[in-house]
Design a protein around this motif. Structure first.
Motif, PDB file in Angstrom:
ATOM      1  N   ASP A 122       0.816  -1.217   0.000  1.00 22.99           N
ATOM      2  CA  ASP A 122       0.000   0.000   0.000  1.00 22.99           C
ATOM      3  C   ASP A 122       0.849   1.266   0.000  1.00 22.99           C
ATOM      4  OD1 ASP A 122      -2.203  -1.611  -0.046  1.00 22.99           O
ATOM      5  OD2 ASP A 122      -2.934  -1.079   1.949  1.00 22.99           O
ATOM      6  N   VAL A 123       1.924   1.277   0.787  1.00 23.69           N
ATOM      7  CA  VAL A 123       2.818   2.438   0.798  1.00 23.69           C
ATOM      8  C   VAL A 123       3.464   2.591  -0.584  1.00 23.69           C
ATOM      9  CG1 VAL A 123       4.943   3.406   1.772  1.00 23.69           C
ATOM     10  CG2 VAL A 123       3.224   2.420   3.286  1.00 23.69           C
ATOM     11  N   GLY A 124       3.843   1.468  -1.185  1.00 25.16           N
ATOM     12  CA  GLY A 124       4.414   1.503  -2.528  1.00 25.16           C
ATOM     13  C   GLY A 124       3.449   2.092  -3.541  1.00 25.16           C
ATOM     14  N   LEU A 125       2.173   1.718  -3.447  1.00 24.07           N
ATOM     15  CA  LEU A 125       1.154   2.269  -4.350  1.00 24.07           C
ATOM     16  C   LEU A 125       0.977   3.768  -4.128  1.00 24.07           C
ATOM     17  CD1 LEU A 125      -1.536  -0.567  -4.173  1.00 24.07           C
ATOM     18  CD2 LEU A 125      -0.104   0.022  -6.143  1.00 24.07           C
ATOM     19  N   ALA A 126       0.981   4.179  -2.868  1.00 25.43           N
ATOM     20  CA  ALA A 126       0.824   5.605  -2.557  1.00 25.43           C
ATOM     21  C   ALA A 126       2.009   6.413  -3.084  1.00 25.43           C
ATOM     22  CB  ALA A 126       0.684   5.798  -1.044  1.00 25.43           C
ATOM     23  N   VAL A 127       3.217   5.892  -2.899  1.00 26.20           N
ATOM     24  CA  VAL A 127       4.417   6.582  -3.384  1.00 26.20           C
ATOM     25  C   VAL A 127       4.404   6.653  -4.912  1.00 26.20           C
ATOM     26  CG1 VAL A 127       6.944   6.399  -3.564  1.00 26.20           C
ATOM     27  CG2 VAL A 127       5.824   6.077  -1.347  1.00 26.20           C
ATOM     28  N   ALA A 128       4.021   5.570  -5.566  1.00 28.00           N
ATOM     29  CA  ALA A 128       3.965   5.557  -7.033  1.00 28.00           C
ATOM     30  C   ALA A 128       2.917   6.543  -7.553  1.00 28.00           C
ATOM     31  CB  ALA A 128       3.667   4.144  -7.538  1.00 28.00           C
ATOM     32  N   ALA A 129       1.746   6.572  -6.902  1.00 21.68           N
ATOM     33  CA  ALA A 129       0.693   7.504  -7.328  1.00 21.68           C
ATOM     34  C   ALA A 129       1.141   8.955  -7.142  1.00 21.68           C
ATOM     35  CB  ALA A 129      -0.587   7.240  -6.545  1.00 21.68           C
ATOM     36  N   ALA A 130       1.789   9.216  -6.017  1.00 23.78           N
ATOM     37  CA  ALA A 130       2.282  10.573  -5.759  1.00 23.78           C
ATOM     38  C   ALA A 130       3.323  10.976  -6.799  1.00 23.78           C
ATOM     39  CB  ALA A 130       2.865  10.652  -4.353  1.00 23.78           C
ATOM     40  N   ASP A 131       4.234  10.057  -7.116  1.00 20.14           N
ATOM     41  CA  ASP A 131       5.251  10.330  -8.136  1.00 20.14           C
ATOM     42  C   ASP A 131       4.606  10.663  -9.475  1.00 20.14           C
ATOM     43  OD1 ASP A 131       7.326   9.945  -6.350  1.00 20.14           O
ATOM     44  OD2 ASP A 131       7.797   7.913  -7.057  1.00 20.14           O
ATOM     45  N   GLU A 132       3.594   9.877  -9.820  1.00 24.27           N
ATOM     46  CA  GLU A 132       2.892  10.073 -11.091  1.00 24.27           C
ATOM     47  C   GLU A 132       2.241  11.452 -11.174  1.00 24.27           C
ATOM     48  OE1 GLU A 132      -0.474   7.518 -12.938  1.00 24.27           O
ATOM     49  OE2 GLU A 132       1.116   6.113 -12.323  1.00 24.27           O
ATOM     50  N   LEU A 133       1.746  11.928 -10.042  1.00 21.37           N
ATOM     51  CA  LEU A 133       1.051  13.214 -10.000  1.00 21.37           C
ATOM     52  C   LEU A 133       1.972  14.383  -9.668  1.00 21.37           C
ATOM     53  CD1 LEU A 133      -2.139  12.032  -8.099  1.00 21.37           C
ATOM     54  CD2 LEU A 133      -1.957  12.610 -10.532  1.00 21.37           C
ATOM     55  N   GLY A 134       3.238  14.076  -9.422  1.00 14.27           N
ATOM     56  CA  GLY A 134       4.184  15.130  -9.076  1.00 14.27           C
ATOM     57  C   GLY A 134       4.021  15.650  -7.656  1.00 14.27           C
TER      58      GLY A 134
ATOM     59  N   SER B 269       8.971   7.599   0.687  1.00 13.96           N
ATOM     60  CA  SER B 269      10.046   6.681   0.286  1.00 13.96           C
ATOM     61  C   SER B 269      10.758   6.091   1.496  1.00 13.96           C
ATOM     62  CB  SER B 269      11.058   7.389  -0.612  1.00 13.96           C
ATOM     63  OG  SER B 269      10.449   7.713  -1.839  1.00 13.96           O
ATOM     64  N   ALA B 270      10.959   6.920   2.527  1.00  8.76           N
ATOM     65  CA  ALA B 270      11.615   6.422   3.745  1.00  8.76           C
ATOM     66  C   ALA B 270      10.763   5.335   4.403  1.00  8.76           C
ATOM     67  CB  ALA B 270      11.861   7.567   4.721  1.00  8.76           C
ATOM     68  N   SER B 271       9.447   5.552   4.454  1.00  4.57           N
ATOM     69  CA  SER B 271       8.545   4.545   5.030  1.00  4.57           C
ATOM     70  C   SER B 271       8.586   3.259   4.219  1.00  4.57           C
ATOM     71  CB  SER B 271       7.105   5.073   5.069  1.00  4.57           C
ATOM     72  OG  SER B 271       7.013   6.187   5.905  1.00  4.57           O
ATOM     73  N   LYS B 272       8.552   3.411   2.907  1.00  2.62           N
ATOM     74  CA  LYS B 272       8.597   2.238   2.031  1.00  2.62           C
ATOM     75  C   LYS B 272       9.883   1.444   2.275  1.00  2.62           C
ATOM     76  CE  LYS B 272       8.587   0.862  -2.811  1.00  2.62           C
ATOM     77  NZ  LYS B 272       8.686   1.317  -4.186  1.00  2.62           N
TER      78      LYS B 272
END
Length: 92
Positions: free
Chosen positions: A42-54, A61-64
């Motif tokens: 879930d953290v990975g999905l959140a980080v990826a979504a945030a990256d995609e949206l800038g 990333s630290a949590s992941k």
């Protein structure tokens, strides 16, 4: 005001046991509950979504990385509250 992590799923074993032995994952050596591996996903999905949206997630990333390290250390099947013990250097 109520707090889910304090009242329902407190990650500290002494608090969890005081609330009722066997009710919270922390009182059962972090068995059951929401696994560290699922939290990593879930953290990975959140980080990826945030990256995609800038969007910047300063601790994303630290949590992941911390969840990845806990998973590699054999805690992937434990409830994500095990991170308290992991960060304290204790193996559960």
């Amino acid at each position: 005001a109520k707090c889910w992590s304090s009242e329902v799923c407190n990650p500290h074993p002494s608090v969890a046991t005081a609330r009722g032995p066997g009710k919270m994952p922390a009182s059962k050596e972090y068995e059951g509950g929401f696994s560290t591996k699922l939290m990593l996903k879930d953290v990975g999905l959140a980080v990826a979504a945030a990256d995609e949206l800038g969007v910047v997630l300063p601790l994303g990333s630290a949590s992941k990385q911390l969840y990845q390290l806990a998973d590699i250390s054999g805690m992937g099947s434990k409830d994500f509250g095990v991170m308290l013990q992991y960060l304290r250097g204790k193996k559960v």
